[in-house]
Scaffold this motif. Structure first.
Motif, PDB file in Angstrom:
ATOM      1  N   PHE A 156      89.057 118.632   8.770  1.00 22.43           N
ATOM      2  CA  PHE A 156      89.126 118.138  10.146  1.00 22.43           C
ATOM      3  C   PHE A 156      87.734 117.835  10.695  1.00 22.43           C
ATOM      4  N   LEU A 157      86.786 118.720  10.453  1.00 26.28           N
ATOM      5  CA  LEU A 157      85.427 118.514  10.927  1.00 26.28           C
ATOM      6  C   LEU A 157      84.829 117.255  10.312  1.00 26.28           C
ATOM      7  N   HIS A 158      84.998 117.091   9.018  1.00 30.47           N
ATOM      8  CA  HIS A 158      84.466 115.909   8.333  1.00 30.47           C
ATOM      9  C   HIS A 158      85.107 114.634   8.879  1.00 30.47           C
ATOM     10  N   THR A 159      86.414 114.637   9.062  1.00 30.81           N
ATOM     11  CA  THR A 159      87.110 113.467   9.589  1.00 30.81           C
ATOM     12  C   THR A 159      86.609 113.123  10.984  1.00 30.81           C
ATOM     13  N   GLU A 160      86.386 114.121  11.808  1.00 32.35           N
ATOM     14  CA  GLU A 160      85.890 113.877  13.169  1.00 32.35           C
ATOM     15  C   GLU A 160      84.460 113.352  13.165  1.00 32.35           C
ATOM     16  N   MET A 161      83.620 113.841  12.247  1.00 34.04           N
ATOM     17  CA  MET A 161      82.252 113.320  12.145  1.00 34.04           C
ATOM     18  C   MET A 161      82.280 111.837  11.801  1.00 34.04           C
ATOM     19  N   VAL A 162      83.102 111.481  10.823  1.00 28.85           N
ATOM     20  CA  VAL A 162      83.201 110.083  10.413  1.00 28.85           C
ATOM     21  C   VAL A 162      83.724 109.234  11.570  1.00 28.85           C
ATOM     22  N   ALA A 163      84.780 109.686  12.221  1.00 25.88           N
ATOM     23  CA  ALA A 163      85.367 108.924  13.325  1.00 25.88           C
ATOM     24  C   ALA A 163      84.376 108.759  14.475  1.00 25.88           C
ATOM     25  N   GLU A 164      83.672 109.808  14.814  1.00 22.29           N
ATOM     26  CA  GLU A 164      82.717 109.754  15.929  1.00 22.29           C
ATOM     27  C   GLU A 164      81.595 108.772  15.637  1.00 22.29           C
ATOM     28  N   LEU A 165      81.059 108.804  14.432  1.00 22.34           N
ATOM     29  CA  LEU A 165      79.976 107.886  14.089  1.00 22.34           C
ATOM     30  C   LEU A 165      80.465 106.442  14.052  1.00 22.34           C
ATOM     31  N   TRP A 166      81.677 106.227  13.596  1.00 23.95           N
ATOM     32  CA  TRP A 166      82.187 104.862  13.534  1.00 23.95           C
ATOM     33  C   TRP A 166      82.573 104.337  14.918  1.00 23.95           C
ATOM     34  N   ASP A 167      83.000 105.210  15.829  1.00 23.66           N
ATOM     35  CA  ASP A 167      83.327 104.770  17.187  1.00 23.66           C
ATOM     36  C   ASP A 167      82.104 104.270  17.923  1.00 23.66           C
ATOM     37  N   HIS A 168      80.952 104.877  17.676  1.00 19.95           N
ATOM     38  CA  HIS A 168      79.739 104.479  18.366  1.00 19.95           C
ATOM     39  C   HIS A 168      79.004 103.362  17.660  1.00 19.95           C
ATOM     40  N   ASP A 169      79.424 103.014  16.473  1.00 21.59           N
ATOM     41  CA  ASP A 169      78.694 102.039  15.670  1.00 21.59           C
ATOM     42  C   ASP A 169      79.663 101.122  14.918  1.00 21.59           C
ATOM     43  N   PRO A 170      80.656 100.515  15.619  1.00 19.30           N
ATOM     44  CA  PRO A 170      81.698  99.797  14.892  1.00 19.30           C
ATOM     45  C   PRO A 170      81.249  98.497  14.241  1.00 19.30           C
ATOM     46  N   ASP A 171      80.352  97.771  14.883  1.00 17.46           N
ATOM     47  CA  ASP A 171      80.007  96.441  14.357  1.00 17.46           C
ATOM     48  C   ASP A 171      78.522  96.271  14.127  1.00 17.46           C
ATOM     49  N   SER A 172      77.807  97.356  14.002  1.00 19.78           N
ATOM     50  CA  SER A 172      76.364  97.216  13.840  1.00 19.78           C
ATOM     51  C   SER A 172      76.062  96.513  12.525  1.00 19.78           C
ATOM     52  N   ASP A 173      74.938  95.832  12.547  1.00 22.09           N
ATOM     53  CA  ASP A 173      74.528  95.103  11.355  1.00 22.09           C
ATOM     54  C   ASP A 173      74.052  96.084  10.298  1.00 22.09           C
ATOM     55  N   PRO A 174      74.338  95.777   9.037  1.00 20.56           N
ATOM     56  CA  PRO A 174      73.832  96.639   7.973  1.00 20.56           C
ATOM     57  C   PRO A 174      72.310  96.632   7.956  1.00 20.56           C
ATOM     58  N   THR A 175      71.727  97.695   7.454  1.00 17.49           N
ATOM     59  CA  THR A 175      70.279  97.767   7.295  1.00 17.49           C
ATOM     60  C   THR A 175      69.871  96.819   6.168  1.00 17.49           C
ATOM     61  N   PRO A 176      68.557  96.582   5.986  1.00 14.55           N
ATOM     62  CA  PRO A 176      68.132  95.678   4.906  1.00 14.55           C
ATOM     63  C   PRO A 176      68.681  96.055   3.538  1.00 14.55           C
ATOM     64  N   GLY A 177      68.961  97.328   3.284  1.00  9.92           N
ATOM     65  CA  GLY A 177      69.522  97.756   2.003  1.00  9.92           C
ATOM     66  C   GLY A 177      71.013  97.489   1.908  1.00  9.92           C
ATOM     67  N   GLY A 178      71.635  96.965   2.983  1.00 11.20           N
ATOM     68  CA  GLY A 178      73.054  96.643   2.964  1.00 11.20           C
ATOM     69  C   GLY A 178      73.941  97.787   3.412  1.00 11.20           C
ATOM     70  N   GLN A 179      73.346  98.880   3.884  1.00 14.60           N
ATOM     71  CA  GLN A 179      74.122 100.047   4.255  1.00 14.60           C
ATOM     72  C   GLN A 179      74.181 100.143   5.773  1.00 14.60           C
ATOM     73  N   LYS A 180      75.355 100.459   6.310  1.00 16.78           N
ATOM     74  CA  LYS A 180      75.473 100.649   7.755  1.00 16.78           C
ATOM     75  C   LYS A 180      74.712 101.910   8.152  1.00 16.78           C
ATOM     76  N   PRO A 181      74.093 101.899   9.356  1.00 17.38           N
ATOM     77  CA  PRO A 181      73.362 103.089   9.795  1.00 17.38           C
ATOM     78  C   PRO A 181      74.227 104.351   9.814  1.00 17.38           C
ATOM     79  N   SER A 182      75.517 104.229  10.116  1.00 20.82           N
ATOM     80  CA  SER A 182      76.400 105.401  10.155  1.00 20.82           C
ATOM     81  C   SER A 182      76.493 106.077   8.795  1.00 20.82           C
ATOM     82  N   LEU A 183      76.506 105.284   7.728  1.00 18.81           N
ATOM     83  CA  LEU A 183      76.544 105.870   6.385  1.00 18.81           C
ATOM     84  C   LEU A 183      75.274 106.673   6.119  1.00 18.81           C
TER      85      LEU A 183
END
Length: 161
Positions: free
Chosen positions: A9-36
């Motif tokens: 549950f904690l892990h799922t909430e961490m993932v959901a919270e980070l994705w809610d605040h960063d849904p469409d952000s551009d990937p970093t130069p390495g191709g990875q979203k900042p949330s990851l």
């Protein structure tokens, strides 16, 4: 049992919270979203903390293969209540950990539509492995892939000094 449910549950909430605040952000130069990167960083810090609490004989592991075997058995059991299903190596610093029923992917195993979403649930465990290896004295690069839910593979590349 309660610990594993709480962790999921904690892990799922961490993932959901980070994705809610960063849904469409551009990937970093390495191709990875900042949330990851944030999730992987959290996993790294937790992995370091777990590594500091390892038995002293585990901290004395100097061979890469022994360290990976320890993570597959002891660390995986401590965190996920199961051992890794398989460990393979090319004997040149690359290891593949196979988990055929990864607990964090089990809730989404019922549909193919979730396969693309799996990456964000694997960033934390990648960091966890990397942080634990760091505490054991190994610099590494850890990536994860999913071919069919709930199975996943973690590729660990040990970086030579």
């Amino acid at each position: 049992m309660a610990d594993s449910v709480l962790f999921e549950f904690l892990h799922t909430e961490m993932v959901a919270e980070l994705w809610d605040h960063d849904p469409d952000s551009d990937p970093t130069p390495g191709g990875q979203k900042p949330s990851l990167s944030v999730l992987e960083g959290m996993g790294f810090r937790v992995g370091q903390a777990l590594g500091e609490r390892l038995p002293q004989d585990a901290l004395a592991l100097r061979e890469e293969l022994d360290a990976l075997k320890f993570l597959c058995k002891d660390l995986w059991v401590a965190v996920f209540q199961k051992q890794v299903d398989g460990l393979r190596t090319n004997h040149q610093g690359t290891y593949v950990l196979q988990d055929n029923s990864f607990p964090l992917l089990l809730p989404m195993a019922s549909g193919l539509q979730y396969q693309e979403e799996a990456a964000k649930f694997l960033a934390f465990p990648c960091g966890l492995l990397r942080g634990s290896l760091h505490t054991l004295g190994f610099r590494s690069l850890v990536t994860a892939s999913v071919a069919a839910l709930p199975a996943c593979k973690f590729q660990v590349m040990i970086q030579k000094p």
